[in-house]
Design a protein around this motif. Structure first.
Motif, mmCIF file in Angstrom:
data_model
loop_
_atom_site.group_PDB
_atom_site.id
_atom_site.type_symbol
_atom_site.label_atom_id
_atom_site.label_comp_id
_atom_site.label_asym_id
_atom_site.label_seq_id
_atom_site.Cartn_x
_atom_site.Cartn_y
_atom_site.Cartn_z
ATOM 1 N N SER A 227 67.755 -75.027 11.944
ATOM 2 C CA SER A 227 69.208 -75.242 11.921
ATOM 3 C C SER A 227 69.498 -76.634 11.388
ATOM 4 C CB SER A 227 69.802 -75.118 13.334
ATOM 5 O OG SER A 227 69.652 -73.810 13.831
ATOM 6 N N ALA A 228 70.535 -76.745 10.579
ATOM 7 C CA ALA A 228 70.993 -78.046 10.087
ATOM 8 C C ALA A 228 72.500 -77.980 9.889
ATOM 9 C CB ALA A 228 70.290 -78.416 8.786
ATOM 10 N N LEU A 229 73.117 -79.130 9.699
ATOM 11 C CA LEU A 229 74.570 -79.218 9.544
ATOM 12 C C LEU A 229 74.924 -79.650 8.124
ATOM 13 C CD1 LEU A 229 75.313 -80.891 12.921
ATOM 14 C CD2 LEU A 229 76.611 -78.968 12.064
ATOM 15 N N ARG A 230 75.773 -78.870 7.488
ATOM 16 C CA ARG A 230 76.255 -79.222 6.161
ATOM 17 C C ARG A 230 77.678 -79.751 6.272
ATOM 18 N NH1 ARG A 230 77.130 -75.007 1.055
ATOM 19 N NH2 ARG A 230 77.432 -76.604 -0.558
ATOM 20 N N GLN B 115 86.071 -85.640 -1.869
ATOM 21 C CA GLN B 115 85.286 -86.871 -1.775
ATOM 22 C C GLN B 115 83.942 -86.747 -2.490
ATOM 23 O OE1 GLN B 115 86.469 -89.637 -0.343
ATOM 24 N NE2 GLN B 115 88.383 -88.608 0.259
ATOM 25 N N ARG B 116 83.708 -85.577 -3.115
ATOM 26 C CA ARG B 116 82.436 -85.292 -3.762
ATOM 27 C C ARG B 116 81.284 -85.498 -2.784
ATOM 28 N NH1 ARG B 116 83.037 -87.859 -9.903
ATOM 29 N NH2 ARG B 116 84.859 -86.586 -10.513
ATOM 30 N N LEU B 117 81.505 -84.962 -1.604
ATOM 31 C CA LEU B 117 80.550 -85.120 -0.507
ATOM 32 C C LEU B 117 79.935 -83.765 -0.189
ATOM 33 C CD1 LEU B 117 79.763 -87.492 1.503
ATOM 34 C CD2 LEU B 117 81.334 -86.394 3.108
ATOM 35 N N ASP B 118 78.606 -83.687 -0.212
ATOM 36 C CA ASP B 118 77.900 -82.466 0.175
ATOM 37 C C ASP B 118 76.551 -82.883 0.757
ATOM 38 O OD1 ASP B 118 77.331 -79.847 0.615
ATOM 39 O OD2 ASP B 118 77.503 -79.203 -1.471
ATOM 40 N N LEU B 119 76.557 -83.091 2.061
ATOM 41 C CA LEU B 119 75.401 -83.653 2.748
ATOM 42 C C LEU B 119 74.865 -82.690 3.803
ATOM 43 C CD1 LEU B 119 76.739 -87.276 3.395
ATOM 44 C CD2 LEU B 119 75.243 -86.529 1.524
ATOM 45 N N GLN C 237 63.976 -87.336 14.460
ATOM 46 C CA GLN C 237 65.119 -88.142 14.060
ATOM 47 C C GLN C 237 66.114 -87.324 13.250
ATOM 48 O OE1 GLN C 237 63.105 -91.267 11.923
ATOM 49 N NE2 GLN C 237 63.252 -90.210 9.975
ATOM 50 N N LEU C 238 67.347 -87.810 13.246
ATOM 51 C CA LEU C 238 68.403 -87.221 12.434
ATOM 52 C C LEU C 238 68.348 -87.868 11.056
ATOM 53 C CD1 LEU C 238 71.002 -85.591 11.961
ATOM 54 C CD2 LEU C 238 72.281 -87.468 13.030
ATOM 55 N N SER C 239 68.096 -87.058 10.043
ATOM 56 C CA SER C 239 68.052 -87.560 8.675
ATOM 57 C C SER C 239 69.211 -86.958 7.877
ATOM 58 C CB SER C 239 66.716 -87.212 8.008
ATOM 59 O OG SER C 239 66.556 -85.801 7.930
ATOM 60 N N VAL C 240 69.549 -87.610 6.797
ATOM 61 C CA VAL C 240 70.652 -87.163 5.948
ATOM 62 C C VAL C 240 70.110 -86.982 4.530
ATOM 63 C CG1 VAL C 240 72.998 -87.624 5.151
ATOM 64 C CG2 VAL C 240 72.223 -88.530 7.360
ATOM 65 N N SER C 241 70.415 -85.850 3.919
ATOM 66 C CA SER C 241 69.927 -85.587 2.569
ATOM 67 C C SER C 241 71.009 -84.891 1.750
ATOM 68 C CB SER C 241 68.660 -84.731 2.600
ATOM 69 O OG SER C 241 68.931 -83.457 3.160
ATOM 70 N N ASN C 242 70.782 -84.833 0.457
ATOM 71 C CA ASN C 242 71.673 -84.119 -0.450
ATOM 72 C C ASN C 242 71.498 -82.620 -0.276
ATOM 73 O OD1 ASN C 242 71.702 -82.707 -3.346
ATOM 74 N ND2 ASN C 242 73.285 -84.298 -3.299
ATOM 75 N N TRP C 243 72.611 -81.876 -0.316
ATOM 76 C CA TRP C 243 72.576 -80.431 -0.098
ATOM 77 C C TRP C 243 71.668 -79.718 -1.109
ATOM 78 C CZ3 TRP C 243 72.916 -76.247 2.597
ATOM 79 C CH2 TRP C 243 73.096 -75.009 1.978
ATOM 80 N N GLN C 244 71.772 -80.058 -2.376
ATOM 81 C CA GLN C 244 70.997 -79.378 -3.394
ATOM 82 C C GLN C 244 69.498 -79.567 -3.168
ATOM 83 O OE1 GLN C 244 72.061 -77.224 -5.521
ATOM 84 N NE2 GLN C 244 74.212 -77.514 -4.985
ATOM 85 N N ARG C 245 69.113 -80.760 -2.770
ATOM 86 C CA ARG C 245 67.707 -81.016 -2.493
ATOM 87 C C ARG C 245 67.247 -80.216 -1.276
ATOM 88 N NH1 ARG C 245 67.085 -86.862 -1.103
ATOM 89 N NH2 ARG C 245 68.073 -87.059 -3.153
ATOM 90 N N PHE C 246 68.114 -80.111 -0.297
ATOM 91 C CA PHE C 246 67.786 -79.386 0.930
ATOM 92 C C PHE C 246 67.564 -77.903 0.648
ATOM 93 C CE2 PHE C 246 69.277 -76.790 4.503
ATOM 94 C CZ PHE C 246 68.505 -77.277 5.540
ATOM 95 N N ILE C 247 68.514 -77.280 -0.039
ATOM 96 C CA ILE C 247 68.429 -75.831 -0.239
ATOM 97 C C ILE C 247 67.338 -75.464 -1.244
ATOM 98 C CG2 ILE C 247 70.107 -75.576 -2.116
ATOM 99 C CD1 ILE C 247 71.179 -73.105 -0.546
#
Length: 347
Positions: A10-13, A19-23, A49-59
Motif C-alpha cells: 500500500s502507498a499514498l498517491r 501544481q504539477r504534483l504527482d507524488l 521509513q516514509l519515503s517520497v518518490s515520483n509517481w511514474q518511477r513508482f508505477i
C-alpha cells in the motif's frame, strides 16, 4: 514469485495537476546503510521509513514486474486533502520519517489508515467493523491465504512465529494486509458535522496483472515425506547394525536441537513479538543437542537411555494432539516427527 511481494503493498498517491504534483508517499522502505542494520533486523528492531518518490518511477517498477495496481480515490474535501498532505510532508521530514516496523500492527498499510485518522481531527472515519473473512481468520490463516505460491516461505513463517500469530483478526488487525485495507476503505464512511459520505469516491485499475506465479512442485510435506521414507529404509537395512546409521542420527538430532535453540533465542533474546510462545519448540527440542556426542560414540549414558526410551511416546502424543494445540502447527512437520518416533525407538 518472491516472498516479499506475496502480501502486496500500500502507498499514498498525491496528485494535483494545477501544481504539477504527482507524488507517492511510501511507508514500506528501509535503508540498508542504517547503523547496525543486520543486528536490528535479527533482533526485530528494524527501522522503516516514509519515503517520497515520483509517481511514474513508482508505477514503472510494478509494470516491469507484471503486478497489478489498483487505485482508490479518497473523497476528501480540499481542507481535508490539504491536512492529510501536510501530515505526510511533516512525517517525511528528517527525524520524523523512521518508525519501528511491526509486521502485523504497524506497517505500510496500517500507517495509511492511522495517518488519515490523525490528520482529520474534525472528521471521523467509520469502518464497518466486520472482518472481510467470515468466520474471521487468525493472523496465521490470513497469511496462509497469500502464500499459496510460497509454500516454503509459508512454512518458514509457521516455524518462526508463535502463538501471537493465532490470534483471531478483527477488522482493525486485518488491515495489515493491503488488500484488506482496501476492502475496509471501500466500506468506510466519513462522518463530519452529522453528515456521512463514502470514504472512497472512485476505484480503478491502473495496471492489470500480466505475470502469473507458478506453484513449486516440491512442497514441504512431500520433502519431509520423502525424508521419512529414506529413514525407514535406512532403519530396515541397518536394523541390527545401529552404529552404521549413527551419523544420520547425529545429523537429525543436531538439526532439530540447533533449530530449537534458534527458536528459543528468537523468542527470548529478540523483540520479535510474534515469535513468543512458539509451540514449534515441542517439535524441535533444544535438548536434542545434548545427545549428539553419545550418538556418534555409540555409547549412551543412563539418562540418555531414558531420554530415548520415552521420546517415541512423547512424539506420538504430540502427533495425537497436533490439531488440538492452541497454535496451528504446520502439517508438513508431521513426517519429521514420525522420523524421530522411529529413530528414538530404534536407538
Amino acid at each position: 514469485n518472491e516472498l516479499y511481494s506475496a502480501f502486496g503493498h500500500s502507498a499514498l498517491r498525491v496528485k494535483d495537476p494545477q501544481q504539477r504534483l504527482d507524488l507517492v508517499f511510501n511507508y514500506g522502505t528501509f535503508d540498508f546503510d542504517q547503523p547496525n542494520f543486520y543486528l536490528n533486523f535479527a533482533r526485530g528492531n528494524l527501522l522503516y521509513q516514509l519515503s517520497v518518490s515520483n509517481w511514474q518511477r513508482f508505477i514503472y517498477t510494478y509494470q516491469i514486474e507484471g503486478r497489478y495496481v489498483k487505485e482508490q480515490v479518497l473523497d476528501l474535501d480540499s481542507a481535508q486533502a490539504q491536512a492529510y498532505f501536510d501530515f505526510l510532508v511533516q512525517n517525511a521530514q528528517e527525524g520524523n520519517r523512521e518508525y519501528l516496523y511491526d509486521y502485523f500492527y504497524d506497517n505500510c498499510a496500517t500507517r495509511i489508515r492511522d495517518g488519515l485518522e490523525q490528520s482529520l481531527p474534525k472528521a471521523e472515519i467509520e469502518f464497518s467493523g466486520e472482518p472481510h473473512f467470515q468466520p474471521p481468520l487468525s493472523i496465521r490463516q490470513l497469511c496462509d491465504e497469500y502464500l499459496l505460491y510460497q509454500p516454503w516461505g509459508d512454512m518458514g513463517i509457521d516455524i518462526c512465529l508463535g502463538l501471537p500469530m493465532d490470534k483471531v483478526a478483527d477488522q482493525q488487525i486485518e488491515m495489515f494486509l493491503p488488500d484488506l485495507l482496501a476492502e475496509a476503505f471501500s466500506d468506510a464512511q466519513i462522518r463530519e458535522g452529522g453528515q456521512l459520505r463514502p470514504l472512497v469516491r472512485e476505484e480503478r485499475e491502473l495496471l492489470a496483472q500480466t505475470s502469473v506465479p507458478e506453484k513449486p512442485v516440491w512442497q514441504p510435506f512431500l520433502a519431509f515425506g520423502a525424508l521419512l521414507v529414506l529413514v525407514v529404509l535406512f532403519t530396515v537395512f541397518a536394523y541390527n547394525r545401529i552404529k552404521a546409521i549413527r551419523y544420520l542420527d547425529a545429523l537429525l538430532y543436531l538439526i532439530s536441537g540447533l533449530f530449537g535453540i534458534f527458536l528459543l533465542a528468537l523468542w527470548l533474546l529478540t523483540d520479535h513479538k510474534a515469535a513468543a510462545w512458539n509451540f514449534n519448540l515441542l517439535i524441535f527440542l533444544p535438548s536434542n543437542v545434548l545427545v549428539i556426542g553419545a550418538l556418534l560414540k555409540g555409547n549412551l549414558k543412563s539418562w540418555q537411555r531414558v531420554y530415548f526410551k520415552y521420546q517415541p511416546y512423547y512424539y506420538a502424543l504430540l502427533l495425537a494432539l497436533w490439531l488440538f494445540l492452541p497454535q496451528q502447527l504446520s502439517l508438513a512437520f508431521m513426517p519429521w516427527v514420525a522420523v524421530f518416533i522411529l529413530r528414538s525407538w530404534h536407538i
